[in-house]
Design a protein around this motif. Sequence first.
Motif, short mmCIF file in Angstrom:
data_model
loop_
_atom_site.label_atom_id
_atom_site.label_comp_id
_atom_site.label_asym_id
_atom_site.label_seq_id
_atom_site.Cartn_x
_atom_site.Cartn_y
_atom_site.Cartn_z
N VAL A 1 0.93 -1.32 -0.09
CA VAL A 1 -0.10 -0.29 -0.06
C VAL A 1 0.88 1.20 -0.10
N PRO A 2 0.89 1.93 -1.13
CA PRO A 2 1.63 3.31 -1.13
C PRO A 2 1.62 4.30 0.00
N PRO A 3 2.52 4.98 0.34
CA PRO A 3 2.02 5.94 1.54
C PRO A 3 1.23 7.16 0.97
N TYR A 4 1.31 7.17 -0.39
CA TYR A 4 0.59 8.32 -0.90
C TYR A 4 -0.88 7.87 -1.51
N ALA A 5 -1.29 6.70 -1.13
CA ALA A 5 -2.55 6.26 -1.74
C ALA A 5 -3.83 7.10 -1.41
N ASN A 6 -3.65 7.48 -0.03
CA ASN A 6 -4.87 8.44 0.33
C ASN A 6 -5.12 9.65 -0.56
N GLU A 7 -3.74 10.14 -0.77
CA GLU A 7 -3.80 11.55 -1.73
C GLU A 7 -4.30 11.17 -3.13
N VAL A 8 -3.98 9.85 -3.74
CA VAL A 8 -4.76 9.64 -4.84
C VAL A 8 -6.24 9.20 -4.80
N PHE A 9 -6.65 8.59 -3.85
CA PHE A 9 -8.00 8.46 -3.49
C PHE A 9 -9.01 9.58 -2.92
N SER B 1 6.59 -8.16 -1.86
CA SER B 1 5.61 -7.10 -2.41
C SER B 1 6.14 -5.87 -2.53
N ALA B 2 7.36 -5.62 -1.51
CA ALA B 2 8.12 -4.37 -1.90
C ALA B 2 8.80 -4.05 -3.30
N LEU B 3 8.55 -5.09 -4.15
CA LEU B 3 9.12 -4.66 -5.57
C LEU B 3 8.60 -3.53 -6.07
N THR B 4 7.36 -3.11 -5.74
CA THR B 4 6.73 -1.94 -6.29
C THR B 4 7.47 -0.94 -5.74
N ALA B 5 8.20 -0.72 -4.54
CA ALA B 5 8.90 0.52 -4.26
C ALA B 5 10.21 0.50 -4.69
N ALA C 1 14.44 3.69 -1.26
CA ALA C 1 14.66 2.44 -2.02
C ALA C 1 15.70 2.72 -2.91
N ALA C 2 15.75 4.10 -3.80
CA ALA C 2 16.49 4.34 -4.76
C ALA C 2 18.17 4.33 -4.19
N VAL C 3 18.33 4.70 -2.90
CA VAL C 3 19.68 4.61 -2.41
C VAL C 3 19.99 3.10 -2.26
N ALA C 4 19.28 2.32 -1.84
CA ALA C 4 19.60 0.88 -1.78
C ALA C 4 19.76 0.27 -3.02
N VAL C 5 19.16 0.54 -4.05
CA VAL C 5 18.96 -0.03 -5.33
C VAL C 5 20.40 0.39 -5.86
N ALA C 6 20.85 1.68 -5.82
CA ALA C 6 22.06 2.36 -6.41
C ALA C 6 23.03 1.51 -5.81
N LEU C 7 23.12 1.19 -4.52
CA LEU C 7 24.41 0.64 -3.97
C LEU C 7 24.40 -0.86 -4.36
N ASN D 1 3.20 6.12 8.00
CA ASN D 1 4.46 5.46 8.09
C ASN D 1 4.98 5.28 6.79
N GLY D 2 5.27 6.31 6.21
CA GLY D 2 5.94 6.43 5.04
C GLY D 2 7.33 6.58 4.64
N GLY D 3 8.20 6.40 5.89
CA GLY D 3 9.44 6.42 5.82
C GLY D 3 10.23 5.37 5.07
N PRO D 4 11.71 5.50 5.33
CA PRO D 4 12.41 4.46 4.54
C PRO D 4 12.09 3.17 5.29
N PHE D 5 12.04 2.13 4.17
CA PHE D 5 12.14 0.77 4.39
C PHE D 5 10.73 0.44 5.27
N ASP D 6 9.52 1.32 5.51
CA ASP D 6 8.38 1.27 6.13
C ASP D 6 7.38 0.53 4.97
N ARG D 7 6.81 -0.58 5.23
CA ARG D 7 5.85 -1.28 4.16
C ARG D 7 4.79 -1.43 4.83
N THR D 8 3.68 -0.85 4.37
CA THR D 8 2.50 -1.33 4.71
C THR D 8 1.70 -2.39 3.78
#
Length: 359
Positions: free
Chosen positions: A37-45, A148-152, A183-189, A346-353
Motif C-alpha cells: 500500500v503506497p504511502p501516498y495512496a490516500n492522496e490519490v483516493f 511485495s516491496a518490488l513496487t517501491a 529505496a533508490a539509495v538501496a538499489v543504487a548501492l 508510516n511512509g519513511g524509509p523501508f516502512d512497508r504497509t
Amino acid sequence: MRAATLTTLGHPLTVHDVPDPRAGGGEVLVEVLATSVPPYANEVFSGERRYPIELPIIPGVGGVGRVVLAGPDATKLKAGDLVWCDSTVRARDDALTPDIALQGWSSRGEGGAQLARHLHDGAFAELMRVPTENAYPLPVTADPVRWSALTAYTIPYGGLLAGALEAGETVLVSGATGNLGSAAVAVALAMGAGRVVAPGRNRATLDLLADRFGARVAPVELTGDEDADRTALIAAAGGPIDLVLDLLPPQAPSTAARAAAMTVREYGRVVLMGGVGMLGGEDFALPYPWIMRNSVTVRGQWMYPRRANVGMIRLIASGALDLTAERITRFGLDRINEALAHAAANGGPFDRTVLVPKA
C-alpha cells in the motif's frame, strides 16, 4: 471474491463481494497473496494528486500472487507458479510509443485511459487478471509479503537504468528520505554505485540511511537555501557527481529539485521521476546555458521498462539487495481503510504497509 472498491473520491473504500475476474486470451488469472500500500495512496483516493482514474475501481498497484489459470499464449507459466504482477500495462499495437496505464491506479492520455478501461482493477482483491507478459516468475522460496516491496524498488531501478548508472559512479538521490527515495539509495548501492549522496531535511532519517549503508552513503541535511544546499551536496560527494535521480514528491518546491540537479558534473545525467509541479507552484527550470555548455543530459522517466522487473528480481534473489531489514505491517482486506491511514502515517524509509487479501 472479496475486493475493496473506491466508488467516490474522498470517501472510504468499501469491501464487498464482486464477481470473479475472467481472464481472456493473453491474460493470466492470479490469486493475490500480498500487495504493498503506497504511502501516498490516500492522496490519490482523495483526488489531491489529480490522477486520472475512472470510478468505481478496485485499486492496487502490483502485487505478488499465485497463478490460478494461464492462458493459451503462456508457454512457461502454469497454475501454482508464484509471480510478481507488474502494474505497468502497455498496449500491444505500437512498439515504438505504446500507450501505458497503471492497472488499478492511473493512466496517461486517451490511449492509456482506453487501456485502463480494459484492465481496470488492481490488487486490492482476492483475485486479479493481468496480461501474460506482466506476470514474472519469482523464486519458490520468495516470501510474498516481503517481495511485495518490488513496487517501491522497481520504480527507482527504472530511473537508474534510464540514467545508465555504471559501477563505481557517484549518484545523488533527490528525495532520499522518502519511501521511494530511500529505496533508490538501496538499489543504487546494489547496482554498484561507489557513493550515494542522500539529501533531506529529516536528520534522524538521514542517520538511519548512514547507519544502514555505511560510508558509501553521504547524508546532507538541507536548509532550504538553494545555493547553500547545492554547495553542501557537491562537497559531500567528495568528487564529481555522475548521475542525479529526482524522486521528490509533488509537495516539494522546485528549488530543491534544481539545487540537486545542478550538482551534476560536465557530461553528467539528470533523471526526473518525481512529482514536482504536479500540484501547481513554481515551474522546475534549468538554465539553458548551463545544460548546453556542460553537455548535461536531462530526461524524464515514467515508471520503468519491462526488463526492469527481471533485473530487480535478480538483484533481490541474488542477495545484492536485502529485504530482511524491511519494517512490515500487515492488514487483511477488511481493514483496508486502516491500512491506508497506516501507510500515510508510516511512509519513511523501508516502512512497508502490506495488504494480505486472504489474511
